[in-house]
Design an enzyme around this catalytic site. Structure first.
Site, PDB file in Angstrom:
ATOM      1  CB  THR A  13      -8.126  -1.314 -20.092  1.00  0.00           C
ATOM      2  OG1 THR A  13      -8.022  -1.256 -21.525  1.00  0.00           O
ATOM      3  CG2 THR A  13      -9.548  -1.009 -19.674  1.00  0.00           C
ATOM      4  CD  GLU A  28      -2.961  -1.044   2.306  1.00  0.00           C
ATOM      5  OE1 GLU A  28      -2.667  -0.365   3.297  1.00  0.00           O
ATOM      6  OE2 GLU A  28      -3.938  -1.808   2.265  1.00  0.00           O
TER       7      GLU A  28
HETATM    8  C1  LIG Z   1     -13.175  -1.611 -21.271  1.00  0.00           C
HETATM    9  C2  LIG Z   1     -13.500  -0.218 -20.871  1.00  0.00           C
HETATM   10  C3  LIG Z   1     -13.504   0.185 -19.531  1.00  0.00           C
HETATM   11  C4  LIG Z   1     -13.489  -0.788 -18.383  1.00  0.00           C
HETATM   12  O1  LIG Z   1     -12.394  -1.552 -18.229  1.00  0.00           O
HETATM   13  P1  LIG Z   1     -12.472  -2.798 -17.201  1.00  0.00           P
HETATM   14  O2  LIG Z   1     -11.032  -3.162 -17.071  1.00  0.00           O
HETATM   15  O3  LIG Z   1     -13.331  -3.815 -17.830  1.00  0.00           O
HETATM   16  O4  LIG Z   1     -13.026  -2.281 -15.920  1.00  0.00           O
HETATM   17  C5  LIG Z   1     -13.684   1.529 -19.242  1.00  0.00           C
HETATM   18  N1  LIG Z   1     -13.864   2.436 -20.216  1.00  0.00           N
HETATM   19  C6  LIG Z   1     -13.908   2.076 -21.519  1.00  0.00           C
HETATM   20  C7  LIG Z   1     -14.119   3.124 -22.548  1.00  0.00           C
HETATM   21  C8  LIG Z   1     -13.751   0.735 -21.883  1.00  0.00           C
HETATM   22  O5  LIG Z   1     -13.837   0.396 -23.170  1.00  0.00           O
END
Ligand SMILES: *Cc1c(COP(=O)(O)O)cnc(C)c1O
Length: 424
Positions: free
Chosen positions: A227, A57
């Protein structure tokens, strides 16, 4: 790809067998889900390392736990590479996912009840951009802009009208199913007109941005989230970037604001993936992703299918089936029968339910990792068109399934994405 599961096979046959099934599926299916990719074995080795045992953390050199010397090294490498990839002043590599990255940005920039403006979900936006079923929509007052029905592109006049009418504290850009380039400068000037901050959520196009093949929003935005597992081809995870004014607040919004201990094994895998993306060969990969999407899109159009906005600038396209009897659900099920994996998707002006939909989203990042070239993409465009034109014809389905299997056999999932031996 080969794996050593010698312990798992003995310890837990049920989980082991299911994992083997998934490995086979990934090898035997043509993966066209726009948000998926195949990471390198090096990324998976880092992710499967004993770093999962460590609590850390806080931030490198400022931890709440002892024994963090080596995980500090890893996080510093990941952070430095992220900043270099996107030309950003600040980066936090700890968000567990894209949704967590956005939650941290909102916590840093907004108070409950503040107004936000983002792209409508059914026009390609994301749940975390103010949908009523997501905490963003429950915590903030959300308004949405959409696509111009005539062009299938974002209607900047509507964005400005909504911004002036609702005066959001934050304008959210970025999407999950938008096949075109973004006018970051246009959004910035609207945000400046009303004194709003700007978030670009580049979850989908991050790899193209890193490769310099999609405009980079970093110079225009206080916050950029992404991501790491879509076009960026890293482990499942999130990343936030910020300018010098927001970084301190953003770091506390990640921890302790929205998360506990960071996933250090995943951060190690992010570091490896960012290193791969910094290699000059990643640009060639990203360029091929776009060429392939355009070749596939052109073939679908030539075969009489409509695409939202008529084509694509990036890694994905949306087939618009609203004027056909075949729904998005039927289409994705028919393609599933021949081992072409896609997802059903809503289209602008959607008339069917979100469980049925009138669209199919097709993306090329994973298949390009697997060696698909533009000629393959056009050939596969024909296979998709064949199936969607005769979704119940057993002869067509069985012929296409054979062609899919032959291609997959000839293009195994690669372990190595970058030829390091050529460089070192
Ligand atoms: C895939 C995506 C997310 C979410 O990502 P996760 O890792 O599934 O939580 C957020 N914003 C956009 C525009 C996405 O395409």
């Amino acid at each position: 790809m080969s794996f050593d599961f010698s312990q798992l096979a003995k310890a837990d046959p049920a989980v082991y067998e299911a994992i083997l099934g998934e490995i086979r599926r990934q090898a035997h299916d043509m993966e066209f889900i726009a948000s998926e990719n195949y990471t390198s074995k090096a990324v998976m080795e880092a992710m499967g390392s004993p770093l999962t045992n460590k609590y850390a953390e806080g931030l490198p050199k400022f931890r709440y736990y002892g024994g963090c010397d080596f995980v500090d090294q890893v996080e510093i490498i990941a952070r430095d590479r992220a900043k270099q990839l996107f030309g950003s002043i600040g980066a936090n590599v700890q968000p567990h996912s894209g949704a967590q990255a956005n939650a941290a940005v909102f916590l840093a920039a907004l108070k409950p009840g503040d107004t936000i403006l983002g792209l409508d979900l059914s026009h390609g936006g994301h749940l975390t951009h103010g949908s009523p079923v997501n905490s963003s929509g429950l915590t903030y007052k959300a308004f949405h802009y959409g696509l111009d029905p005539a062009t299938g592109r974002i209607d900047m006049n509507q964005v400005r009208e909504l911004a002036l009418a609702h005066r959001p504290k934050m304008i959210i850009t970025g999407a999950s199913a938008y096949p075109r380039a973004w006018d970051w400068a246009g959004f910035r000037s609207i945000a400046d007109e009303i004194g709003a901050v700007m978030l670009a959520d580049i979850a989908h196009v991050a790899g193209l941005v890193a490769a310099g093949l999609h405009d980079n929003p970093v110079p225009f935005c206080e916050y950029v989230s992404t991501t790491t597992h879509k076009t960026l081809r890293g482990p499942r995870g999130g990343l936030v970037l910020g300018n010098k004014d927001v970084m301190k607040g953003l770091n506390s919004a990640v921890f302790p604001g929205t998360q506990g201990g960071p996933l250090m094994h995943v951060i190690a895998a992010k570091a490896v993936a960012f290193g791969e993306a910094l290699d000059p060969s990643f640009r060639a990969y990203a360029a091929q992703v776009i060429d392939n999407a355009q070749a596939l899109a052109a073939r679908l159009v030539a075969r009489g299918f409509s695409l939202v906005s008529g084509g694509t600038d990036n890694h994905l396209m949306l087939i618009d089936l609203s004027d056909r009897e075949l729904s998005g659900k039927d289409a994705s099920e028919a393609l599933g029968k021949v081992a072409i994996t896609v997802n059903k998707n809503t289209v602008p002006g959607e008339k069917r339910s979100p469980f049925v939909t009138s669209g199919v989203r097709i993306g090329t990042p994973a298949m390009t990792t697997r060696g698909m070239n533009a000629e393959d993409a056009a050939m596969i465009g024909d296979l998709v068109a064949d199936v969607l034109s005769a979704p119940n014809d057993e002869a067509t389905l069985s012929r296409v399934a054979g062609q899919v299997a032959a291609w997959c056999e000839a293009h195994p999932v690669p372990e190595v994405h970058i030829d390091w031996s050529a460089r070192r």
